[in-house]
Design a protein around this motif. Structure first.
Motif, short mmCIF file in Angstrom:
data_model
loop_
_atom_site.label_atom_id
_atom_site.label_comp_id
_atom_site.label_asym_id
_atom_site.label_seq_id
_atom_site.Cartn_x
_atom_site.Cartn_y
_atom_site.Cartn_z
N LYS A 52 44.96 -4.05 8.71
CA LYS A 52 43.84 -3.94 7.79
C LYS A 52 42.63 -4.70 8.32
N GLU A 53 42.89 -5.85 8.96
CA GLU A 53 41.79 -6.70 9.43
C GLU A 53 41.11 -6.14 10.66
N ILE A 54 41.89 -5.68 11.65
CA ILE A 54 41.26 -5.30 12.92
C ILE A 54 40.93 -3.82 13.02
N LEU A 55 41.53 -2.99 12.13
CA LEU A 55 41.19 -1.56 12.15
C LEU A 55 40.28 -1.16 10.99
N ARG A 56 40.27 -1.94 9.92
CA ARG A 56 39.45 -1.64 8.75
C ARG A 56 39.71 -0.22 8.26
N THR A 57 40.96 0.09 7.95
CA THR A 57 41.28 1.43 7.49
C THR A 57 40.57 1.73 6.18
N ASP A 58 40.00 2.91 6.10
CA ASP A 58 39.26 3.32 4.91
C ASP A 58 39.44 4.83 4.77
N GLY A 59 40.48 5.21 4.01
CA GLY A 59 40.80 6.63 3.92
C GLY A 59 41.26 7.13 5.27
N GLU A 60 40.54 8.10 5.81
CA GLU A 60 40.91 8.66 7.11
C GLU A 60 40.06 8.08 8.23
N ARG A 61 39.19 7.14 7.91
CA ARG A 61 38.32 6.55 8.93
C ARG A 61 38.87 5.19 9.33
N PHE A 62 38.77 4.90 10.61
CA PHE A 62 39.32 3.66 11.13
C PHE A 62 38.27 2.97 11.99
N LEU A 63 38.59 1.74 12.41
CA LEU A 63 37.64 0.95 13.20
C LEU A 63 36.28 0.89 12.50
N LYS A 64 36.30 0.59 11.23
CA LYS A 64 35.06 0.40 10.47
C LYS A 64 34.76 -1.08 10.39
N PHE A 65 33.56 -1.47 10.80
CA PHE A 65 33.20 -2.88 10.89
C PHE A 65 32.19 -3.24 9.81
N PRO A 66 32.13 -4.53 9.44
CA PRO A 66 31.08 -4.97 8.50
C PRO A 66 29.70 -4.75 9.11
N MET A 67 28.73 -4.53 8.26
CA MET A 67 27.36 -4.31 8.72
C MET A 67 26.77 -5.61 9.26
N PRO A 68 26.39 -5.67 10.53
CA PRO A 68 25.76 -6.89 11.07
C PRO A 68 24.42 -7.14 10.38
N GLN A 69 24.11 -8.40 10.16
CA GLN A 69 22.88 -8.73 9.44
C GLN A 69 21.62 -8.23 10.14
N VAL A 70 21.67 -8.12 11.45
CA VAL A 70 20.47 -7.76 12.20
C VAL A 70 20.01 -6.33 11.91
#
Length: 865
Positions: free
Chosen positions: A340-358
């Protein structure tokens, strides 16, 4: 006042036969380590057969010393035992258990005032001993013993474990009954320099960085030994005692990553059981063992590139879908929490990262020249830029070896963009600045470019505008001369352009600068100048400064977890073919290059005021706050940093002045002098003959040294670490690799730059595979743990028994709270453009406190991640 004289002898003897009650707080192993469920059962069994945990008080009273039976050591009380081990219920949330213990106190065994205690663990398993508190000690009331240490079964130790009360003593002031115990404890921590160290060993010793390469795996994995030579000087790291490799006797053998990340560091230096970094170790291992190979296999079979910035944005908005076969392999091999932490599973989408502040507020502002320049003052690497003092910029490289390295930037390249000033006038008014990555890279650039990297050494000239912001004027990109180093460099100069292919070329020039800056940041500003240089201080302090010593108590919080995170780094981050070599442009030459930079490392220059003055970013000015005037008034790192620096220095001054009333006390402090001597001659042994080391003769020497150590371990590290994901989580803003050179007219690459500039840009910088691995890594490394201790915080209010240091520490905390409020005000007033910038991202990296997680703020006490 005559009450005792009127008491009968029988009453007085009854008083002496009183029992002294204590409370011991510890954490059982079976609570902290769910993989060792048998420990609880075996410990209970040991209790049943009479193998208990025993404690003996040691007298600190001169009249109770045992000259004949104990060799001038304090008299020992009768053994007492932890009570109700079997029936004590452990609260699983905190993991702590409280045990009673009762000490006899009678005529024959009058031990006076307890100053320490011995503990023997006769159980099967180790436990984590937090503290012991004695109540109603005659003449003293409460006495605290702050332990915070793992206690293994007694047969694992050559000498009994000892813990001292929270009273602080200089060596010369130590009660004689405790002096031998003090000396023997330090001797045990030094070890004998032999053998492979085991997890229960408590040995602090030095070694070279001879464990980065893996020559047994093949010649391509061999790396030079760093440290112990003039060619490759380096700070020392903690010794593990592992045997040499089979192929090269100078290289230490490596652990099999598939089996373990259990690199030896003294057990008390290991991450705490609540720490996010326990999770960190497993997450890093999963990325390197599972995610990285699976992604490599995917990209080998279906090469992928980011075709546009929108493709990159999808990493944060929707993620990347992985083929089911690869996803299944990953699922099968990674624990659900880690998945859950390193792949950020979200339905059928994977490798989803938090939005960088920049890119959170504006997706394109990162490309502006203003933001490019602002991040040199308020980004993740604000410690390189310097005021330009000569034109054209010169080089310090040996001309006999490298030829003419003077910059080819000419006045006509920049004067048209300088508000009517000439170069001479701008330099005189301190209006010109330079981000110089030339000399650091040129000696290695030919070799670096023989790998898949294709990059330049860069110089960037900037102009200070009237609104306090910087404007880039020119970028020089240089390559070693094709006919040999002695012929100098081949350089090209690029200047800003607003549209057309010239703008695309300018954006690429800035990207090459960002690649340089990313590598220098990661290898020098972050790793070398905080992680690596601090570790010898940790080792020397534990070898030479007793836990009773005031300087040990001052510095100890700032050493927390450093040896552990550095050991992890040597195993999977900075090692041959590790994360850094895979994702940062110097590749296999990364650590060797950091060794070359260490040749110029000077300890006194790590003080923030000294660093700013050396870079020309500040000048001495008696009329300014702190006696310094910043050349760029709106320099967020320096503005906030100076507030933090002087808050630390005032705290250190108050603390040291309590224990050292005069300079002579510093000179005569045997432990302090041994620590400082060993730190210079062993810990930073390749620098031992440098004349710039402070002499440690005066209180001023001591205060400056301790302030520098605390600054480097806390604020300097925070400023270069916790902004990694906020700024570099969006790789186009801070690419780590460039894969091809600037396109030349008449080539397909140039035509692509004309027709599809975004695609050409993305094909030049970090590839998709390296981007995914790099983002996964820096997201983990940019987080605060749940048990983080921040500057101005301690893990217990009883860390010392002296009132004045505690009051001074309270004032330090209040000052830091005021600094927090001031930073918030500065960030919100709108006048200081460099504090927020076009990306609308406030500078918070030196905001002292934080909640846990990915916050982009907070100053932990130590280099702990």
């Amino acid at each position: 006042m005559f009450g005792n004289a009127n008491k009968s002898s029988e009453e007085q003897n009854a008083n002496k036969r009183e029992r002294m009650r204590g409370t011991v707080i510890l954490m059982k192993k079976n609570v902290l380590d769910f993989t060792d469920l048998s420990s609880s059962l075996l410990d209970r069994l040991h209790e049943f057969v009479g193998k208990h945990v025993s404690l003996q008080l040691i007298s600190a009273s001169q009249e109770a010393s045992d000259v004949e039976g104990n060799g001038m050591k304090g008299k020992l009380g009768k053994p007492a035992y932890l009570e109700d081990w079997i029936t004590t219920i452990t609260p699983l949330i905190a993991g702590e258990s409280a045990f009673g213990v009762t000490f006899d106190w009678d005529d024959d065994e009058d031990i006076g005032t307890p100053g320490a205690f011995l503990i023997r663990n006769h159980h099967h398993s180790e436990f984590y001993l937090k503290s012991m508190t004695l109540e109603n000690v005659p003449g003293h009331g409460v006495i605290h013993f702050i332990c915070n240490s793992w206690v293994y079964p007694a047969h694992k130790y050559k000498t009994d474990r000892i813990f001292f009360s929270n009273k602080t003593y200089l060596p010369s002031e130590t009660p004689e009954p405790l002096l031998k115990y003090r000396e023997e404890e330090l001797e045990s921590l030094r070890g004998d320099g032999r053998g492979t160290l085991q997890e229960w060993d408590r040995v602090y010793d030095y070694a070279y960085y001879n464990d980065l390469g893996d020559p047994d795996k093949g010649a391509q994995y061999a790396r030079p030994v760093l440290g112990g030579s003039t060619e490759y000087p380096y700070p020392r790291r903690g010794r593990t005692g592992r045997p040499p490799s089979k192929t090269d006797a100078k290289s230490e053998s490596r652990l099999n990553l598939a089996m373990s990340l259990d690199i030896y560091v003294p057990r008390d230096e290991r991450f705490g059981h609540l720490k996010l970094s326990d999770f960190l170790a497993n997450a890093l291992k999963s990325i390197v063992q599972v995610l990285k190979p699976e992604l490599e296999s995917l990209f080998d079979s279906t090469p992928e590139e980011f075709d546009s910035f929108e493709d990159v944005f999808k990493l944060y908005e929707g993620g990347i879908k992985l083929p089911e076969g690869i996803l299944k392999n990953i699922r099968d091999r990674i624990h659900a929490e880690l998945l859950k932490e390193i792949l950020r599973t979200d339905g059928e989408r994977f490798l989803k990262f938090p939005m960088p502040q920049v890119i959170k507020e504006d997706k394109s502002a990162w490309r502006t020249d203003e933001e490019f320049a602002r991040e040199m003052l308020a980004g993740v690497n604000p410690v390189i830029i310097r005021c330009l003092r000569e034109f054209p910029p010169a080089s310090k490289l040996d001309a006999k070896v490298y030829g003419n390295q003077t910059s080819t930037i000419k006045k006509e390249n920049i004067e048209s963009n300088m508000d009517g000033l000439t170069v001479h006038e701008a330099i005189r008014h301190k209006k010109l600045f330079i981000l110089d990555h030339h000399d650091a890279l040129i000696p290695y650039l030919r070799r670096i470019n023989s790998t898949s990297t294709k990059t330049y050494a860069s110089r960037t000239i900037l102009f200070l505008q009237n609104d306090g912001t910087l404007k880039p004027l020119a970028i020089e990109l240089s390559l070693p001369h094709s006919e040999g180093d002695q012929y100098g460099v081949i350089s090209k100069v690029f200047t800003p352009a607003d549209e057309g292919v010239e703008n695309s070329i300018w954006q690429l020039a800035k990207a090459y600068v960002a690649v340089n800056d990313s590598g220098v940041h990661q290898l020098i500003s972050h790793w070398l100048n905080t992680h690596a240089v601090i570790e010898p201080f940790v080792i020397a302090a534990n070898r030479q400064l007793s836990v009773l010593h005031p300087i040990h108590k001052l510095l100890h919080p700032h050493f927390r977890d450093t040896m552990n995170i550095n050991a992890l780094a040597r195993q999977i981050l900075i090692n041959a073919d590790g994360f850094v070599e895979a994702t940062v442009f110097p590749s296999k030459y990364s650590m060797e290059m950091s060794s070359a930079i260490y040749k110029n490392w000077i300890f006194p220059d790590q003080a923030l005021p000294a660093d700013l003055i050396k870079r020309g970013m500040a000048v001495k000015d008696s009329g300014s706050p702190h006696g310094l005037r910043l050349v760029i008034e709106d320099y967020p790192y320096a503005v906030d940093g100076l507030e933090i620096w002087f808050a630390i220095k005032n705290w250190v001054q108050d603390y040291c002045s309590f224990y050292y009333k005069e300079d002579d006390t510093v000179k005569k402090d045997s432990e302090l002098q041994s620590w400082w001597k060993e730190l210079r001659e062993e810990g930073h042994g390749d620098k031992k003959n440098e004349p710039w080391w402070p002499k440690m003769h005066t209180r001023e020497d001591l205060i400056e040294v301790c302030t520098i150590i605390i600054w480097v371990a806390s604020a300097l590290h925070a400023s270069t670490n916790f902004g990694q994901y906020p700024y570099a989580g969006f790789l186009p803003n801070r690419p780590t690799i460039s894969r091809r050179f600037m396109p030349e007219k008449g080539t397909p690459e140039y035509d692509e730059l004309v027709n599809n500039p975004e695609k050409a840009f993305l094909k030049t910088i970090t590839a998709q595979l390296q981007a995914l691995i790099g983002i996964s890594l820096i997201e983990i490394l940019s987080k605060h743990s749940s048990d983080e201790l921040y500057l101005g915080q301690r893990d217990t209010p009883y860390w010392t028994s002296e009132v004045e240091p505690l009051e001074a520490f309270g004032r330090f905390g209040k000052k830091l709270a005021q600094i927090e409020e001031r930073i918030v005000t500065l960030n919100s007033d709108g006048k200081h453009k460099n504090r927020v910038g076009p990306v609308n991202m406030p500078y918070t990296l030196l905001y002292p406190s934080s909640k846990d997680g990915l916050t982009g703020m907070g100053i932990p006490n130590s280099v702990a991640i």
